[in-house]
Every structure is written in C-alpha cells, then in structure tokens.
Design an enzyme around this catalytic site. Structure first.
Site, PDB file in Angstrom:
ATOM      1  N   GLY B 135       0.828  -1.208   0.000  1.00 22.31           N
ATOM      2  CA  GLY B 135       0.000   0.000   0.000  1.00 22.31           C
ATOM      3  C   GLY B 135       0.858   1.252   0.000  1.00 22.31           C
ATOM      4  N   ILE B 137       3.197   2.101   2.014  1.00 18.66           N
ATOM      5  CA  ILE B 137       4.549   1.963   2.578  1.00 18.66           C
ATOM      6  C   ILE B 137       5.573   2.052   1.449  1.00 18.66           C
ATOM      7  CG2 ILE B 137       6.112   0.523   3.922  1.00 18.66           C
ATOM      8  CD1 ILE B 137       3.642  -1.037   4.888  1.00 18.66           C
ATOM      9  N   GLY B 188     -14.654  -5.621   6.538  1.00 20.06           N
ATOM     10  CA  GLY B 188     -14.257  -5.287   5.173  1.00 20.06           C
ATOM     11  C   GLY B 188     -12.789  -5.562   4.882  1.00 20.06           C
ATOM     12  N   LYS B 206       3.415 -10.789  -4.283  1.00 14.54           N
ATOM     13  CA  LYS B 206       4.273  -9.725  -3.756  1.00 14.54           C
ATOM     14  C   LYS B 206       5.685 -10.239  -3.510  1.00 14.54           C
ATOM     15  CE  LYS B 206       0.266  -7.336  -1.898  1.00 14.54           C
ATOM     16  NZ  LYS B 206      -0.678  -7.293  -0.758  1.00 14.54           N
TER      17      LYS B 206
END
Lengths: 438, 438
Positions: B135, B137, B188, B206
C-alpha cells in the site's frame, strides 16, 4: 562484455565512512556499474593527513591532500568530511562545476541548506543527502519521492542513537543517567564530549532537515526548539514505565495552526513520554526510527541502525547509484522544493499534551482546587491518578497526583505550573513532561 | 504565476483507488504541480460502466469507456484496473506509445513483469509500481534506489493485511480461525471469497515482485513456494504465545547457497513463528511491514497500512510526481535491473529452523531415542522443553515435547517428521512450524 560510460567519483574525507565507501565502490565495482548503467571510478580520496592511521585501509595511490584539485576532475563528489568548513566551500565548488554532490553532512545542510540547494539548481546539478538523517534508513527519498503526492502532517523521529541507547538502558536496565552514559561511552556510542547528542543539537539539525523537506518550506536550525535529555531523571523513567509510557528524545516536525488561525509548521526536540504500544516505544538500543503521519498514507514508520560507518556507507552508495543513473539519463536534477513556503511558527504556538506529577496534601477539597486551577488557565484535564498517602507526616499526609492533560498551549501550561508551584496544597511539582504519540 | 508544461494523465479504473487518485490530482493540483515541476492534467478516467455507483465521485465529464483512445493522448497512464487482462494489454499499449505507466497491479507484475519491463526499456519509458506492494509503505523505491549500492540478503515481509488481521486476532483476542475470519469479513478486511489472501496467493505475488527487485533477478511467480494460513490452529497460536512467539504469514525472499554450493535466491510464503521481541511481532491488525536485511545497512523495517483506497492512492500519487519530474528532466527511464540473473532455487534448497511439537510416552529413554532420531537425519536440536505428564493413561502416561531445531533442510526435516510419525514412543506429531527471524 557491456561497455559503460565511466563516471569519475571524488571522495572527500578518509574517515570511517569515506574508507568504507571507497572500498565498497572498488570491491563491488562491476555489480554497481550494472545497477547504475555507468562505471563508477574512484579517482581519489581527499584526506588531511596521508599517513593517518585508519580503521579501514584505502589504497594509498588514491589518497591526496588537495581536495580542490580532486573536485575539478569529478562527475560526482562525495562529501564525508562533516562539519561546516571546509565542507561548505567544497560542496559549493563541486556544484558550481556541475558535479552532483552526495553528502552525509547534517550540520552543513541544517545551517546552509538553502545556499547549497540554490547553487545546485542554478547549474542543474543535484545534492543527495540520504545519509544525513537516520544512517542507512531510507527516509529522505521516501519523503521527497514516495510521499511527493501526499501531505505530511507530522513526523516523530528517534534520530539520535546515543540518546536512545541511554534512555533505553534507563528504561530496561534501570540504570541512572550517569551509568547509562558511561556504558554508551564504553561501547563507542557516545563521544568523549557527548554534548551534541545529549543536549539535542544533533537531533535539532536532523529536525530542521526533515521539516524543510517534508513541508516544502525552509525551516532554519534557529527555529527548532531544542531541549536536551540531561534533565531526565531515573525516577521519571521509572514512573513512566509504571504509567505505561517510555521516555524518548524526539524530533517532532508538524503542521500546526496557531491561536490567530495562521497555518504553519513547527519543529522541536525534547524528551517526551511515548505510550508503550506506540511503534516508537519498541525502538531499542542505538536504533533510529522515523514515524511519519500523512493525510492519505496514514501512519508509516522507517526503522533501522541510525549510525555506524558501514550503515552510513550503504546510504551514500545508494545516492551514488541514483546520481549515476541520473547522469546516464541526462537532464537537470530535481530541485529541492520550498514552494509551500509556510510560516515557521515558534514553540509558543505549539500545543501538546502534558503529564504533570505533583506531591499534594492528602486533604478533602485539594483535588477539586487543583482541577479548578487547571481549568482557570484553559488547560483541560484528561485523567488523574492519585496514589495512596505516601509522604508528609501524620498531621499533614501527602499523596502523589499524576495528571494527563488534553492538548494545551505551552503558555497555558507554563501559567498552570507556575500557579501549582505557589499553591499551598501543593508540596512539590515533581515532574512536567510532554506526551506524544497518543 | 509560474507557467508549467502540462502533462496529460489517463487513469484506467474508476474503483476506490482510481477515484481517490483522480480527486486528489484535481484537488491538490497546484501544490502537486509545484512539486512535480509540471502541470498534472487528468484527461480522463476509463471505466467499464459510466453509471456505476462509486464510493467517491469522479467528475462525470472525465469518464469514458474507451480506454485505448484515452491512452493514445496521455503522457502518463495510471493503471488501476487490477487483474491480468485487459490491464496487461493496456499497459503494453501505453508503454509502446512512449508513455510512462504507474500501476498498483501486483498480479500483472508477478505474472508478466519481464514482458512489461522490456517494453518500457525498448522505448525509454518507465514503469512505476510502488503501490503494488505494501500500500502506502515506501518499499519499492527504497529497494531500487536507497539500497542500490548495497546487497540485500533477506526480506521478511508481512505483506497481506487480511491474514495479519486474522492471526493477530487469534493471538491477542484468542479467537478461533473461523471467528477471526468472520470479523475480518465484517470489517471489510476480507473479501467474500478470501482464498487469494488466506491461501497466500496475494502474498506470493508480492514475494515474486520483491525478490525480483531486491536480487536483480527475474523470480517467476511459479518459483515461489506457497502455503496458506488456513492450517494454523488456535492451539498452535496459544502454544506459540506461551513459548514466546507469534504466528505470522510471511513472504520470505533470500539469497541462499544450496547443498551443491550453488548461490541463488529463493522465495516462499508460509506461516511461521516469529520471536516476540522481533520488530515484525509488533505489527498488529491489518498493517503491513517489510523487514529487510542488507550487508552494509544491517536490518531495516518499513511499516504502515498495507491497503485501503486512500493509502494506495498516496503511493500512486508519489509515483505520478516522480514520473512527471522525470518527464521534465528528459532522458530515458531507469530500466529494471535483472543483471544479477541468479539461479532461482526450489524450496528443497531452503534451510530454516523448525519447531516440532510431539506427544510422547513419558518413559525413561524416550527423550534420548527421539534426540537420536533427529541427529541420525542430520537435524541438530537447539532446545527441548518437556511438559509434565499431561495425557495418556496411568499405565502409559504421555507428555508434550516442544523441540526447536538449528537450521535444517526441508528434506532432512521431512524425513525426521516421517520417522517420528511411525515411532512407537510418539503418540502424535502435533505441530510442525518454521521459525523465522531468530
């Protein structure tokens, strides 16, 4: 066999970092060339004394005492002398000649940053300084590039390893300040004269650099409020531990709005209480960490070893490869951005939370009187904890009161502390500490 | 009034991230232009359905369903569609046209990275993907630029927020896996079909991206060993807590030397025990963190919110500003470096530590027999803890044995576990977990 264009690199300074940088460039030359897209040739290392004893050897034929002549023939100049002069003069000479400059020098940046950045912009050169804050921790590049599209609101940094080591020893080993400092000196974390570290001068330079970068605004070193950590007592650290906090020396840079509604930025260095569950509380030993809050990104933290020759060399080499890639691509460097040009506000404009520890008479009405004393000066109390009677004599027993305030201004807090000191129900104002990271 | 060159930006995808990026570009246009040195004009947002309901509004006149036509007129193309097609086709179209591309798309990078990077290099364009991992970072830029002069040896990453949330709930709240997953869904954090997260597919993508970048070597997704976290039991998490560990789903990328002396790299995703005093153990909730070990820099950690529309938008905007600065400076982009081209080694080449929990007969000689069973298979035992008798019957009471090994190969460990399972003194092999970060 790929042929690369060769970039000539001049290293100024043959200390621990300079020697590591020279050796890593020579040792990993092929790999670095492949990453940079250019050969990286060390053309010389300028030192004061050709025969000085060094921790790490530098090939003798590279050594020179003539820094200006060395700079003249370089594409990239790596300044690792430290201090203001002659570093400033050499950096300016290098930039004026069109060379990119890589520096680890926080002092020259904090004191002469605008002059240096302007010199770079005039000729389209670039000044790299990842190693100036947080050793090997990438923090300059994330602030300048990764967060370039976001709006940083606050930085809380543990940016001095020596003082973090000392405060961590006091917290985890129960050492006194003196004992912890002696241990830091023994291990080589503290210098013979530890003033620059323990009085917060080093952290203040880094705060000026971080605030200028994060807020796109020149924040001069003189505008950074600075308090050292030599006033932190063993008792304060123990009491903090009991209350769920740890004492850290923080560099704090933030966007604030002052009482008149002026939006600006402020930077300060002082000891502060940090809640134990905050990521900064887990930064032990001589490590550094920078906690960044941004509008879109939320909270980020960058953590690692804050100093050391080899760690700083890692950051310098990253900048050298970046500078080399830029040379290969061509075009001017990215100018340091100060477009926001926000007002730099004084410490009196800052609001924060406080923990105030008092010894008070353990009598009916005292708590109410003290609460009124706070509210009369506009300081709102968030929580109070009162110990059992723990002092005084049987006629007039005393108790300890620990008060945490909501955000209050420095001036309102000062007025409150003054009133407490002269209040007849208060035997002593034991401790006043700012609380950050709540 | 400064006049900037205007850069035309096409956004592909009108979901949560796309809408945030469009709005932040419009809202903070002047400030971003000052930082980028160029105007950043959103020329359109390509969506599938012009009338779809969105969390964040996008100005209606910017919406289009014709992505290829939008790409045609753009200097920068921001791909936020996700998935492989049509994202791959659009990215290739944009790169071939000479536009820089910014993407948050881990799937297309992990599956088609080399093709995309090659297309970029051919025309001197650049592909930015800071938002694809972690995200907001900053991790891609630190690995590519800040550590460009260093040698990364290992990455331990918590790169999936959903599974970290679930494992953290199991650890801190004592939830079962099912209850924690239900809570993640309610909040969520988990999708209706959580397979991609809990089975480690997302983390494996990733890992492939991080390993390729850190080791300058193409690490294909198929080469990433992947185990999900659905096998982690409530009992394992509780036992780990008691033993001073926490269970985390880790993406691990490392340089290794296999039994034949071949130096290479390996990437894997699996649940692992992490010591409580390791910085990764303090990463709670849906946060992400990437712990990097490098030869010179030592240990670094990058921490923050790993997902969310606005956080991802922050990373995308940082890349947009970087791309704009590059356009202003001119010259080709920095090619993705795969020069090291190290062998990608299989899971069987990996060595790590293990924690094996056994139920054994509480009889004389059993401990010695089991120790011999380990050493006969080349697995060295670091420590054993044995509980008091806690099962079986009075004739044949049993006890629990927790064994931590030194580094051992996967094959030696598998042979040991097989021998344990058929040993008459062993009632049950309760749990086998890898231990990382020691």
């Amino acid at each position: 066999m790929i042929e690369y264009r060769n970039l000539k690199i001049a290293i100024l300074g043959g200390g621990s970092v300079g020697a590591q940088v020279a050796n890593l460039l020579i040792q990993h030359g092929d790999e670095l060339a492949a990453r940079a897209g250019a050969g990286l040739e060390v053309i010389g290392v300028a030192v004061r004394d050709l025969d000085a004893k060094r921790d790490t050897d530098i090939p003798q034929h590279l050594l020179t005492t003539d820094a200006p002549a060395l700079i003249l023939g370089a594409d990239l100049v790596v300044e690792l002398i430290g201090g203001i002069e002659p570093a400033r003069t050499y950096i300016l000479q290098a930039l004026h000649s069109g060379a990119d400059v890589i520096t680890a020098n926080k002092a020259v940046l904090a004191n002469h940053g605008p002059e240096l950045f302007e010199a770079a912009e005039q000729v389209g050169a670039q000044l790299y300084y990842e190693a100036a804050v947080g050793g090997a921790i990438p923090i300059i590049r994330p602030l300048r590039d990764s967060l370039a599209g976001d709006r940083v609101t606050r930085i809380l940094g543990i940016v001095n390893g020596t003082t973090n080591f000392i405060l961590d020893r006091m917290d985890t080993e129960g050492d006194s300040l003196e004992a912890a400092l002696a241990e830091a000196t023994r291990l080589g974390y503290a210098e013979a004269d530890p003033t620059a570290d323990v009085e917060g001068f080093d952290a203040a330079q880094k705060a000026a650099i971080l605030a200028s970068l994060a807020f796109h605004t020149t924040v001069p070193l003189e505008a950074v409020h600075r308090e050292g950590m030599t006033t932190v007592t063993h008792d304060q650290v123990l009491a903090a531990r009991k209350a769920g906090y740890v004492v850290k020396l923080l560099a704090i840079c933030e966007r604030i709005t002052d009482a008149t509604g002026t939006e600006g930025v402020a930077a300060r260095v002082h000891p502060a209480l940090v809640p134990r569950d905050h990521p900064l509380a887990a930064v032990h030993g001589a490590n550094n960490a920078v906690f960044v809050e941004a509008e879109a990104a939320g909270s980020l933290m960058f953590y690692g070893a804050g100093a050391g020759g080899i760690q700083t060399a890692s950051a310098v080499l990253g900048d050298i490869v970046s500078a080399a890639r830029r040379h290969v691509a061509g075009g001017p460097g990215v100018a340091e951005s100060t477009h926001a040009n926000l007002p730099v506000l004084p410490m009196s404009s800052v609001t924060t939370r406080y923990q105030i520890t008092l010894t008070v008479l353990d009598e009916p009405g005292v708590l109410a009187a003290i609460a009124t004393l706070f509210s009369d000066r506009g300081v709102s109390v968030e929580g109070v904890s009162q110990s059992v009677r723990d002092g005084g004599d049987s006629a007039r027993p005393t108790a300890t009161l620990v008060i945490i305030t909501h955000e209050a201004s420095e001036s309102a807090l000062a007025a409150t502390v003054e009133a407490l000191a002269t209040n007849s129900a208060v035997s002593a104002v034991v401790s006043v500490l700012r609380v950050e990271g709540l």
